[in-house]
Design a protein around this motif. Structure first.
Motif, PDB file in Angstrom:
ATOM      1  N   GLY A  36       0.787  -1.233   0.000  1.00 17.63           N
ATOM      2  CA  GLY A  36       0.000   0.000   0.000  1.00 17.63           C
ATOM      3  C   GLY A  36       0.813   1.273   0.000  1.00 17.63           C
ATOM      4  N   ALA A  37       2.122   1.160   0.173  1.00 15.45           N
ATOM      5  CA  ALA A  37       3.031   2.321   0.156  1.00 15.45           C
ATOM      6  C   ALA A  37       2.654   3.427   1.144  1.00 15.45           C
ATOM      7  CB  ALA A  37       3.157   2.885  -1.262  1.00 15.45           C
ATOM      8  N   ASP A  47      -1.835   7.683  10.593  1.00 14.86           N
ATOM      9  CA  ASP A  47      -2.843   7.805   9.540  1.00 14.86           C
ATOM     10  C   ASP A  47      -3.501   6.465   9.230  1.00 14.86           C
ATOM     11  OD1 ASP A  47      -2.320  10.540   9.300  1.00 14.86           O
ATOM     12  OD2 ASP A  47      -0.779  10.222   7.778  1.00 14.86           O
ATOM     13  N   MET A  48      -2.716   5.382   9.248  1.00 13.49           N
ATOM     14  CA  MET A  48      -3.272   4.054   8.954  1.00 13.49           C
ATOM     15  C   MET A  48      -4.200   3.594  10.074  1.00 13.49           C
ATOM     16  SD  MET A  48      -3.228   1.983   6.463  1.00 13.49           S
ATOM     17  CE  MET A  48      -4.934   1.516   6.694  1.00 13.49           C
ATOM     18  N   ASP A 121     -16.061   6.238  -3.845  1.00 18.75           N
ATOM     19  CA  ASP A 121     -14.674   6.472  -4.229  1.00 18.75           C
ATOM     20  C   ASP A 121     -13.887   6.987  -3.035  1.00 18.75           C
ATOM     21  OD1 ASP A 121     -12.278   6.921  -5.519  1.00 18.75           O
ATOM     22  OD2 ASP A 121     -13.021   8.574  -6.756  1.00 18.75           O
ATOM     23  N   LEU A 122     -13.144   6.095  -2.401  1.00 20.13           N
ATOM     24  CA  LEU A 122     -12.317   6.476  -1.257  1.00 20.13           C
ATOM     25  C   LEU A 122     -10.999   7.112  -1.672  1.00 20.13           C
ATOM     26  CD1 LEU A 122     -12.397   3.593   1.403  1.00 20.13           C
ATOM     27  CD2 LEU A 122     -12.963   5.990   1.732  1.00 20.13           C
ATOM     28  N   GLY A 123     -10.621   6.966  -2.936  1.00 17.37           N
ATOM     29  CA  GLY A 123      -9.316   7.417  -3.408  1.00 17.37           C
ATOM     30  C   GLY A 123      -8.941   8.832  -3.012  1.00 17.37           C
ATOM     31  N   ARG A 128      -5.621  12.456   0.328  1.00 17.75           N
ATOM     32  CA  ARG A 128      -5.571  13.639   1.185  1.00 17.75           C
ATOM     33  C   ARG A 128      -5.191  13.297   2.624  1.00 17.75           C
ATOM     34  NH1 ARG A 128     -10.067  15.198  -0.279  1.00 17.75           N
ATOM     35  NH2 ARG A 128     -11.352  14.395   1.386  1.00 17.75           N
ATOM     36  N   ASN A 129      -5.726  12.206   3.164  1.00 16.64           N
ATOM     37  CA  ASN A 129      -5.559  11.921   4.589  1.00 16.64           C
ATOM     38  C   ASN A 129      -4.512  10.870   4.910  1.00 16.64           C
ATOM     39  OD1 ASN A 129      -7.757  13.593   5.857  1.00 16.64           O
ATOM     40  ND2 ASN A 129      -8.910  12.491   4.311  1.00 16.64           N
ATOM     41  N   LEU A 130      -4.497   9.792   4.169  1.00 13.44           N
ATOM     42  CA  LEU A 130      -3.558   8.707   4.454  1.00 13.44           C
ATOM     43  C   LEU A 130      -2.181   8.998   3.871  1.00 13.44           C
ATOM     44  CD1 LEU A 130      -3.256   5.905   5.748  1.00 13.44           C
ATOM     45  CD2 LEU A 130      -3.972   4.918   3.574  1.00 13.44           C
ATOM     46  N   TYR A 131      -2.174   9.595   2.687  1.00 14.80           N
ATOM     47  CA  TYR A 131      -0.908   9.887   2.012  1.00 14.80           C
ATOM     48  C   TYR A 131      -0.532  11.360   2.116  1.00 14.80           C
ATOM     49  CZ  TYR A 131      -1.526   5.205   0.118  1.00 14.80           C
ATOM     50  OH  TYR A 131      -1.698   3.851  -0.014  1.00 14.80           O
TER      51      TYR A 131
END
Length: 170
Positions: A36-37, A47-48, A121-123, A128-131
């Motif tokens: 998942g990088a 964040d995860m 669409d979670l992308g 924005r939040n996880l990456y």
């Protein structure tokens, strides 16, 4: 046992500490950081864990029976973040400010993930939040989104009483 909790002035959060520990354990799974990088940093791990915690909180809020446990679960998060900040050397004077900021971040993520799931669409919310605004390779984003959706779907299939009892899907 209740006298011991009163002695240390800690509220009884029932099974929510176990549920929170399960969220943290799942948030530390290597696949998030490899396939998942997700950055394998303090912020990336926060964040995860926050992403998974949001999905559990969203599940708990679907039924009235889950509202009080969701509050206790959020309190477990606060306690953990307070302890983590102190462990890395943040002083007493500003710990509260940092924890408040983290709670605001959790609230923002809850709204973003709720909207992303509703829109299918979670992308964008993940980028924005996880990456933190830096989109990973498409395969990494696809991996994380698919795994989070599978976790959300498995949570939805789990009876609320089992979630409240501290059970999480694999």
């Amino acid at each position: 046992m209740q006298w011991l909790q009163r002695l240390f002035n800690r509220p009884d959060r029932g099974t929510m500490p176990q549920l929170y520990a399960g969220v943290v354990a799942r948030g530390r799974a290597p696949h998030w950081y490899v396939e998942g990088a997700v950055p394998d940093t303090v912020d990336g791990r926060f964040d995860m864990i926050a992403a998974l915690l949001c999905l559990v909180l969203l599940r708990l809020e679907t039924e009235p029976k889950g509202i009080a446990p969701s509050t206790a679960l959020a309190e477990c998060f606060i306690d953990d973040m307070d302890g983590q900040l102190r462990e890395i050397g943040i002083g007493d004077i500003i710990v509260g400010k940092h924890v408040g900021r983290m709670m605001g971040m959790l609230g923002g993520r809850l709204g973003a993930y709720r909207t992303g799931l509703a829109e299918g669409d979670l992308g964008p919310a993940l980028v924005r939040n996880l990456y933190r605004g830096e989109a990973p390779a498409p395969a990494a984003l696809t991996h994380v989104e698919a795994r989070l959706r599978a976790f959300r779907d498995a949570l939805a299939a789990l009876p609320i009483d089992r979630v409240i009892a501290g059970e999480l899907p694999e």
